[in-house]
Design a protein around this motif. Structure first.
Motif, PDB file in Angstrom:
ATOM      1  N   ASP A   5      58.728  38.567  19.103  1.00 30.63           N
ATOM      2  CA  ASP A   5      57.819  39.663  18.952  1.00 30.63           C
ATOM      3  C   ASP A   5      59.480  40.285  18.147  1.00 30.63           C
ATOM      4  O   ASP A   5      60.250  40.638  18.633  1.00 30.63           O
ATOM      5  CB  ASP A   5      57.797  41.490  20.516  1.00 30.63           C
ATOM      6  CG  ASP A   5      57.962  42.242  20.233  1.00 30.63           C
ATOM      7  OD1 ASP A   5      57.676  42.939  18.875  1.00 30.63           O
ATOM      8  OD2 ASP A   5      57.601  42.839  21.098  1.00 30.63           O
ATOM      9  N   GLN A   7      60.047  43.610  17.426  1.00 29.10           N
ATOM     10  CA  GLN A   7      60.274  45.521  18.346  1.00 29.10           C
ATOM     11  C   GLN A   7      61.117  44.481  19.569  1.00 29.10           C
ATOM     12  O   GLN A   7      61.572  45.816  20.520  1.00 29.10           O
ATOM     13  CB  GLN A   7      58.959  46.048  18.466  1.00 29.10           C
ATOM     14  CG  GLN A   7      58.903  46.887  16.979  1.00 29.10           C
ATOM     15  CD  GLN A   7      57.523  47.356  17.248  1.00 29.10           C
ATOM     16  OE1 GLN A   7      56.720  47.289  18.116  1.00 29.10           O
ATOM     17  NE2 GLN A   7      58.056  48.838  16.658  1.00 29.10           N
ATOM     18  N   TRP A  55      50.478  58.755  22.777  1.00 30.91           N
ATOM     19  CA  TRP A  55      49.502  58.496  21.048  1.00 30.91           C
ATOM     20  C   TRP A  55      50.178  58.824  20.446  1.00 30.91           C
ATOM     21  O   TRP A  55      50.540  58.003  18.861  1.00 30.91           O
ATOM     22  CB  TRP A  55      48.794  59.633  21.516  1.00 30.91           C
ATOM     23  CG  TRP A  55      48.873  60.962  21.461  1.00 30.91           C
ATOM     24  CD1 TRP A  55      49.203  61.409  22.069  1.00 30.91           C
ATOM     25  CD2 TRP A  55      49.217  61.550  20.191  1.00 30.91           C
ATOM     26  NE1 TRP A  55      49.193  62.681  21.315  1.00 30.91           N
ATOM     27  CE2 TRP A  55      49.513  62.340  20.213  1.00 30.91           C
ATOM     28  CE3 TRP A  55      49.513  61.252  18.730  1.00 30.91           C
ATOM     29  CZ2 TRP A  55      49.656  63.815  18.904  1.00 30.91           C
ATOM     30  CZ3 TRP A  55      49.777  61.860  17.636  1.00 30.91           C
ATOM     31  CH2 TRP A  55      49.721  63.325  18.170  1.00 30.91           C
ATOM     32  N   ALA A  58      53.278  55.039  19.946  1.00 36.71           N
ATOM     33  CA  ALA A  58      52.796  54.275  19.951  1.00 36.71           C
ATOM     34  C   ALA A  58      52.124  54.500  18.328  1.00 36.71           C
ATOM     35  O   ALA A  58      52.200  53.359  17.128  1.00 36.71           O
ATOM     36  CB  ALA A  58      50.840  54.136  20.666  1.00 36.71           C
ATOM     37  N   GLN A  59      51.917  55.215  17.724  1.00 34.29           N
ATOM     38  CA  GLN A  59      52.283  55.894  16.102  1.00 34.29           C
ATOM     39  C   GLN A  59      53.502  55.131  15.258  1.00 34.29           C
ATOM     40  O   GLN A  59      54.029  54.800  14.548  1.00 34.29           O
ATOM     41  CB  GLN A  59      51.795  56.964  15.936  1.00 34.29           C
ATOM     42  CG  GLN A  59      49.615  56.825  15.716  1.00 34.29           C
ATOM     43  CD  GLN A  59      49.515  58.317  15.586  1.00 34.29           C
ATOM     44  OE1 GLN A  59      49.863  58.673  14.847  1.00 34.29           O
ATOM     45  NE2 GLN A  59      48.657  59.081  15.965  1.00 34.29           N
ATOM     46  N   GLU A  61      55.754  53.591  16.951  1.00 33.23           N
ATOM     47  CA  GLU A  61      55.888  51.665  17.028  1.00 33.23           C
ATOM     48  C   GLU A  61      55.479  51.299  16.283  1.00 33.23           C
ATOM     49  O   GLU A  61      56.107  49.591  15.439  1.00 33.23           O
ATOM     50  CB  GLU A  61      55.067  51.529  18.542  1.00 33.23           C
ATOM     51  CG  GLU A  61      56.803  52.061  19.717  1.00 33.23           C
ATOM     52  CD  GLU A  61      56.070  51.557  21.334  1.00 33.23           C
ATOM     53  OE1 GLU A  61      54.982  51.437  21.600  1.00 33.23           O
ATOM     54  OE2 GLU A  61      56.937  52.178  21.562  1.00 33.23           O
ATOM     55  N   GLN A  62      53.961  51.218  16.195  1.00 34.62           N
ATOM     56  CA  GLN A  62      53.273  50.720  15.359  1.00 34.62           C
ATOM     57  C   GLN A  62      53.535  50.759  13.137  1.00 34.62           C
ATOM     58  O   GLN A  62      53.952  49.958  12.401  1.00 34.62           O
ATOM     59  CB  GLN A  62      51.913  50.892  14.765  1.00 34.62           C
ATOM     60  CG  GLN A  62      50.592  51.064  16.710  1.00 34.62           C
ATOM     61  CD  GLN A  62      49.525  51.692  16.450  1.00 34.62           C
ATOM     62  OE1 GLN A  62      49.293  52.451  15.196  1.00 34.62           O
ATOM     63  NE2 GLN A  62      49.459  51.660  16.951  1.00 34.62           N
ATOM     64  N   LEU A  63      54.355  52.004  13.203  1.00 33.22           N
ATOM     65  CA  LEU A  63      54.902  52.025  11.506  1.00 33.22           C
ATOM     66  C   LEU A  63      55.794  50.953  11.780  1.00 33.22           C
ATOM     67  O   LEU A  63      56.131  50.444  10.762  1.00 33.22           O
ATOM     68  CB  LEU A  63      54.913  53.038  12.014  1.00 33.22           C
ATOM     69  CG  LEU A  63      55.292  53.673   9.838  1.00 33.22           C
ATOM     70  CD1 LEU A  63      54.620  53.549   8.908  1.00 33.22           C
ATOM     71  CD2 LEU A  63      55.523  55.417  10.015  1.00 33.22           C
ATOM     72  N   ALA A  65      57.259  48.256  13.699  1.00 28.36           N
ATOM     73  CA  ALA A  65      56.660  46.988  13.622  1.00 28.36           C
ATOM     74  C   ALA A  65      55.583  46.601  12.207  1.00 28.36           C
ATOM     75  O   ALA A  65      56.082  45.918  11.699  1.00 28.36           O
ATOM     76  CB  ALA A  65      55.451  46.252  14.522  1.00 28.36           C
ATOM     77  N   ARG A  66      55.001  47.853  11.453  1.00 29.45           N
ATOM     78  CA  ARG A  66      54.783  47.353  10.173  1.00 29.45           C
ATOM     79  C   ARG A  66      55.793  47.400   8.594  1.00 29.45           C
ATOM     80  O   ARG A  66      56.347  46.275   8.045  1.00 29.45           O
ATOM     81  CB  ARG A  66      53.733  48.388   9.422  1.00 29.45           C
ATOM     82  CG  ARG A  66      52.886  48.162   9.916  1.00 29.45           C
ATOM     83  CD  ARG A  66      50.872  49.333   9.653  1.00 29.45           C
ATOM     84  NE  ARG A  66      51.370  50.276   9.303  1.00 29.45           N
ATOM     85  CZ  ARG A  66      50.581  51.641  10.113  1.00 29.45           C
ATOM     86  NH1 ARG A  66      50.711  50.411  11.182  1.00 29.45           N
ATOM     87  NH2 ARG A  66      51.574  52.118   9.794  1.00 29.45           N
TER      88      ARG A  66
END
Length: 69
Positions: A5, A7, A55, A58-59, A61-63, A65-66
């Protein structure tokens, strides 16, 4: 055993700082349209909001990760 992972071990503060360094506040606010990124943004106020708002966190963390791929 190696954790795959990207992150793993990265704090929310480090994620946010890296995103701001990479994109800047204006682009970050465009990608994740939340007030704490567009209205007088700071790391401290954004962390306070993100820690209380799953929420939005989470956004982020997603950005992050990308971006780290």
């Amino acid at each position: 055993m190696y954790n795959q992972d990207p992150q793993h071990g990265i704090t929310l503060e480090k994620m946010l700082t890296d995103l701001v360094d990479h994109f800047g506040w204006e682009e970050l606010a465009r990608r994740i349209p939340i007030k704490c990124f567009s209205n007088d943004p700071s790391i401290k106020s954004s962390l306070t909001f993100l820690r209380r708002t799953p929420w939005a966190r989470a956004q982020v963390e997603q950005l992050d990760a990308r971006m780290r791929r």
